[in-house]
Design a protein around this motif. Structure first.
Motif, short mmCIF file in Angstrom:
data_model
loop_
_atom_site.label_atom_id
_atom_site.label_comp_id
_atom_site.label_asym_id
_atom_site.label_seq_id
_atom_site.Cartn_x
_atom_site.Cartn_y
_atom_site.Cartn_z
N CYS A 18 -6.21 -6.54 0.06
CA CYS A 18 -7.12 -5.42 0.26
C CYS A 18 -7.28 -4.73 -1.08
N THR A 22 -8.81 0.77 0.14
CA THR A 22 -8.93 0.42 1.55
C THR A 22 -8.18 1.44 2.41
N LEU A 24 -5.91 3.04 5.22
CA LEU A 24 -4.73 2.52 5.91
C LEU A 24 -5.09 2.09 7.33
N GLU A 26 -7.62 0.40 8.26
CA GLU A 26 -8.05 -1.01 8.17
C GLU A 26 -6.86 -1.92 7.88
N VAL A 27 -5.96 -1.49 7.02
CA VAL A 27 -4.76 -2.27 6.70
C VAL A 27 -3.95 -2.51 7.98
N ILE A 39 0.47 -6.98 2.90
CA ILE A 39 -0.85 -7.24 2.34
C ILE A 39 -0.82 -6.87 0.86
N VAL A 41 -2.32 -5.78 -2.67
CA VAL A 41 -3.37 -4.86 -3.09
C VAL A 41 -3.83 -5.30 -4.47
N VAL A 53 1.42 -3.58 0.38
CA VAL A 53 1.63 -2.67 1.51
C VAL A 53 2.35 -3.48 2.58
N THR A 58 3.69 1.20 6.11
CA THR A 58 2.71 1.73 7.06
C THR A 58 3.34 2.59 8.13
N GLU A 70 -5.22 5.92 1.76
CA GLU A 70 -5.65 4.65 1.15
C GLU A 70 -4.44 3.79 0.80
N ALA A 71 -4.69 2.50 0.70
CA ALA A 71 -3.62 1.56 0.35
C ALA A 71 -2.90 1.99 -0.91
N MET A 75 1.24 2.03 -1.24
CA MET A 75 1.70 0.71 -1.68
C MET A 75 2.94 0.82 -2.57
#
Length: 135
Positions: A18, A22, A24, A26-27, A39, A41, A53, A58, A70-71, A75
């Motif tokens: 991502c 992006t 969070l 969506e993550v 995921i 970044v 991430v 999360t 946001e990611a 992260m």
């Protein structure tokens, strides 16, 4: 000799990415829909990662407005990697020393190839000797 297999033999090929911006929300959706636990970044697919991430990153934000995070905000910016040629034993040591659950597998130009997880190593340790019988 046991323990001399390489990461190439057991890791998961392919990496889910991502962008740093992006949300969070969506993550989390991607993690839930794909059962992916981490995921990468990066600014674009195939670019060197700027962070990762994980599930643990999360869940620290449970109950918060995931669309507003946001990611890049959550992260882990240190991404630890190994090559496909690394022995499984050395990769396991790196996981333990770093107190992490996944390593990014990269090629000779540091391009992401996939992920090696603790689960991959556990499955390798189990081997194919066992036959499971379920009633």
């Amino acid at each position: 000799m046991e323990g001399e297999r390489s990461v190439r033999d057991i890791y998961h090929k392919g990496v889910i990415f991502c962008k740093p911006g992006t949300p969070l929300q969506e993550v989390v959706r991607v993690m839930a829909d794909t059962e992916i636990h981490a995921i990468m970044v990066a600014e674009q697919e195939g670019a060197p990662p700027v962070g990762v991430v994980s599930h643990m990153d999360t869940i620290a934000h449970y109950g918060e407005d995931l669309a507003a995070i946001e990611a890049r905000d959550i992260m882990t910016s240190t991404v630890i990697s190994v090559s496909e040629q690394t022995t499984v034993k050395d990769a396991a040591k790196k996981l333990l020393e770093s107190d992490i659950h996944r390593l990014l597998v990269v090629d000779d130009d540091d391009r992401p190839l996939g992920i090696l997880s603790t689960t991959d190593i556990i499955r390798e340790m189990r081997g194919a000797r066992w036959v499971w019988y379920l009633d």
